[in-house]
Design a protein around this motif. Sequence first.
Motif, short mmCIF file in Angstrom:
data_model
loop_
_atom_site.label_atom_id
_atom_site.label_comp_id
_atom_site.label_asym_id
_atom_site.label_seq_id
_atom_site.Cartn_x
_atom_site.Cartn_y
_atom_site.Cartn_z
N GLN A 113 8.37 -5.77 1.14
CA GLN A 113 9.72 -6.14 0.79
C GLN A 113 10.10 -7.19 0.15
O GLN A 113 10.77 -7.15 -1.18
CB GLN A 113 10.47 -5.78 1.96
CG GLN A 113 10.15 -4.73 2.52
CD GLN A 113 10.43 -3.10 1.85
OE1 GLN A 113 11.66 -2.99 0.72
NE2 GLN A 113 10.50 -1.80 1.82
N LEU A 116 8.22 -7.40 -3.26
CA LEU A 116 8.20 -6.14 -4.36
C LEU A 116 10.03 -6.85 -5.28
O LEU A 116 10.29 -6.35 -5.68
CB LEU A 116 8.85 -5.65 -3.99
CG LEU A 116 7.60 -4.33 -3.80
CD1 LEU A 116 8.13 -3.22 -2.62
CD2 LEU A 116 6.81 -3.29 -4.91
N ALA A 117 10.89 -7.36 -4.04
CA ALA A 117 12.46 -7.06 -4.67
C ALA A 117 12.04 -8.04 -5.66
O ALA A 117 12.35 -8.37 -6.95
CB ALA A 117 13.18 -7.89 -3.88
N ARG A 118 11.20 -9.77 -5.45
CA ARG A 118 11.32 -10.59 -6.86
C ARG A 118 11.18 -9.73 -8.59
O ARG A 118 11.22 -10.15 -9.95
CB ARG A 118 10.45 -12.18 -6.14
CG ARG A 118 11.09 -12.62 -4.80
CD ARG A 118 9.84 -13.31 -4.40
NE ARG A 118 10.36 -14.18 -3.79
CZ ARG A 118 9.78 -15.29 -3.00
NH1 ARG A 118 9.04 -15.29 -3.08
NH2 ARG A 118 10.56 -15.96 -1.41
N ALA A 119 9.84 -8.65 -8.00
CA ALA A 119 8.90 -8.51 -9.56
C ALA A 119 9.97 -7.61 -10.17
O ALA A 119 10.51 -7.84 -11.21
CB ALA A 119 7.97 -7.65 -9.02
N ARG A 120 10.82 -6.86 -8.68
CA ARG A 120 11.98 -5.72 -10.10
C ARG A 120 12.90 -6.68 -10.40
O ARG A 120 12.92 -6.30 -12.03
CB ARG A 120 12.60 -5.36 -8.86
CG ARG A 120 11.95 -3.74 -8.61
CD ARG A 120 12.69 -3.01 -7.46
NE ARG A 120 11.72 -2.08 -7.05
CZ ARG A 120 12.20 -2.08 -5.61
NH1 ARG A 120 12.27 -2.57 -4.71
NH2 ARG A 120 11.04 -1.32 -4.98
N LYS A 121 13.65 -7.66 -10.22
CA LYS A 121 14.71 -9.39 -10.90
C LYS A 121 13.28 -9.42 -11.66
O LYS A 121 13.61 -9.91 -13.18
CB LYS A 121 14.65 -10.20 -10.11
CG LYS A 121 15.53 -9.45 -8.88
CD LYS A 121 16.05 -10.88 -8.01
CE LYS A 121 16.58 -10.38 -7.09
NZ LYS A 121 17.64 -11.59 -5.95
N ARG A 122 12.01 -9.31 -12.31
CA ARG A 122 11.00 -10.45 -13.02
C ARG A 122 11.00 -9.03 -13.97
O ARG A 122 11.57 -9.62 -15.75
CB ARG A 122 10.05 -10.37 -12.90
CG ARG A 122 9.65 -11.74 -12.06
CD ARG A 122 8.27 -12.14 -11.39
NE ARG A 122 8.38 -13.53 -10.68
CZ ARG A 122 8.03 -13.37 -9.82
NH1 ARG A 122 7.21 -12.37 -9.44
NH2 ARG A 122 7.93 -14.70 -8.73
N ILE A 123 11.13 -8.02 -14.16
CA ILE A 123 10.91 -6.65 -14.43
C ILE A 123 12.51 -6.83 -15.95
O ILE A 123 12.64 -6.27 -16.39
CB ILE A 123 10.44 -5.48 -14.20
CG1 ILE A 123 8.91 -5.64 -14.53
CG2 ILE A 123 10.51 -4.37 -14.86
CD1 ILE A 123 8.66 -4.45 -12.91
N GLU A 124 13.70 -6.47 -14.80
CA GLU A 124 14.71 -7.00 -15.34
C GLU A 124 15.24 -7.64 -16.30
O GLU A 124 15.65 -8.28 -17.28
CB GLU A 124 16.14 -6.67 -13.88
CG GLU A 124 16.04 -5.20 -13.13
CD GLU A 124 16.83 -5.82 -12.20
OE1 GLU A 124 17.47 -6.45 -11.68
OE2 GLU A 124 16.72 -4.54 -11.59
N VAL A 159 4.99 -6.32 -17.74
CA VAL A 159 4.59 -5.28 -16.20
C VAL A 159 3.24 -6.81 -16.21
O VAL A 159 2.95 -6.97 -14.38
CB VAL A 159 3.82 -3.86 -16.60
CG1 VAL A 159 3.41 -3.89 -15.42
CG2 VAL A 159 5.13 -3.25 -17.17
N VAL A 216 3.69 -9.89 -14.17
CA VAL A 216 4.60 -9.29 -13.06
C VAL A 216 4.07 -8.88 -12.27
O VAL A 216 3.73 -9.60 -10.71
CB VAL A 216 6.54 -8.13 -13.58
CG1 VAL A 216 6.30 -8.26 -11.96
CG2 VAL A 216 7.00 -8.86 -14.39
#
Length: 417
Positions: free
Chosen positions: A356, A359-367, A372, A375
Motif C-alpha cells: 500500500q 502504491l501510494a508513492r507510485a500514484r503520486k509519481r504518475i500524477e 510509467v 514509476v
Amino acid sequence: MAVWTLGLNHRTAPIDLRERFAFASDQLVLSLQGLRRTFETHKEVAILSTCNRTEVYCAGDEVQWRQTLKWLADTGKAHVDVLQSHIYRLEGDASARHAFRVASGLDSMVLGESQILGQFKDAVRLAADSGALGTTLNQLFQRSFAVAKEVRTSTDIGVHSISMAAASVRLASRIFENIKDTNVLFVGAGEMIELCVAHFAAKSPRSITIANRSATRADMLAAMHGGQSISLADLPARLHEFDVVISCTASTLPLIGLGAVQRALRARKNRPIFMVDLAVPRDIEPEVKDLSGVYLYTIDDLTHVINSGQSHRQEAVAEAEAIIDGGVQKFMAWLERRNHVPLIQELNLQADAWRQTELARARKRIEKGQSVDSVLESLSMALMKKMLNGPLRELNHPDGVQREKALEAVRHIFLND
C-alpha cells in the motif's frame, strides 16, 4: 493450540463409579456450557458419555488439567483424589490417537464394535449445535471419523466381534438349557435393546415382551418380533412372569428394585431369573445380585465372555493401529501449522502495508507526470529492498551461529526453486 482429553472407562473405573459420571442426554447442553465457563482462555469442549466411558475433550491455548478435573469431580460429586486414581489424562498426539482409537472401536469393551462411532458422532453434533466446538476440535473429530471409516473398510476389525447382545444370549444359555422354553422381557427400546431382541428372537423364545416409557416405540419393536408390550408401571406386578430380563434405558434411577425382585422370586417359587443390566447408570439395584436364584450381570461382567473372541483380531488390530498412526501424524502436522497462523497473518499484514505504501508513492509519481516505466522501476526496486532488508541484516549478524542459521534459511526460502 493445545488439545487434551480427560476420562474414565470400563478399564479404569468400576461401574459404581462410572455411573456417577454418566451424563443424561437432556443435560449435556447445560454440562457443556458449565464446562466452558470453567476455562478462561478457550471455549472448545465436547463430552462423550456412553455405558462404558465418560470423556471430556478440550482445546485451548494451554492445557488446563486442574480446572478440567475439578469440574468433572464436582459434576459427579466425587473427591478429586478419588477420581484421580481412575482417570486417564492425554494431550497432544496421545489425545488425538485416543480419539481415533475410540471412534474405530479399538478402545471398546467389544473390540471392533460399531455402535461407538454413532455415539461419538452424536456427541460431536450436540457440541457443535450448542456452540461448544471450534476449528481445532472439529478438525480432530472429523479426522477421527474419517480414520474410523478407513479402519472399517480396510481391515477385518469387526468380523469376529462378539456384541453385548450376543454375549447376553451366551450367558442365558448357560442358565437355561433351552432358550425356547423361556419368557424374555426387555426393558427399554433403544438401539442396544433392539440388538438384544434380534439376537434372542433368533433363538425362538416362548415369548418376547417389551417394557418401555414410550408405548409407541415398545409396540413397534414388539410387533417386529411377534411379541407384546407392557408399560413400565406394570413391571413390578408382572416381573415374576419372566425367566430372562434384559434392561438398558437412559433412566437416572433404578427401574427394578430389590423388593420387586424378591416378590417375583417368591411368586416363581424360587425358579431362577437371569438378568442383564446394560445401562449406566444401572437400571437394576445392585443388591439384587446377592439374591439366591438371581443371576444378575452388569455391562462389566460381560467382559470375559466378550474377550473370548478377541485373539482372532490381533492382525486386524495391528493394521488398524497403522492407519491410526498415519491419521495422528497428519492431524499433528495440521495442528502445528495452525500454531503458525498468527505469524502468517502478521507477515501478510506487513507485506500488504509495504504494498500500500509503495502504491501510494507510485500514484503520486504518475500524477506528477513521471513515465510509467520509471514509476514501475521505482516501485519494484522499493519492494525488493523492503523484502531483502530483513534477510540481509540477519546475514550480517555479529553472532556466527545466528549468521549460519540465517544463511540456511535464506538459501531454503529464496534459492530453492
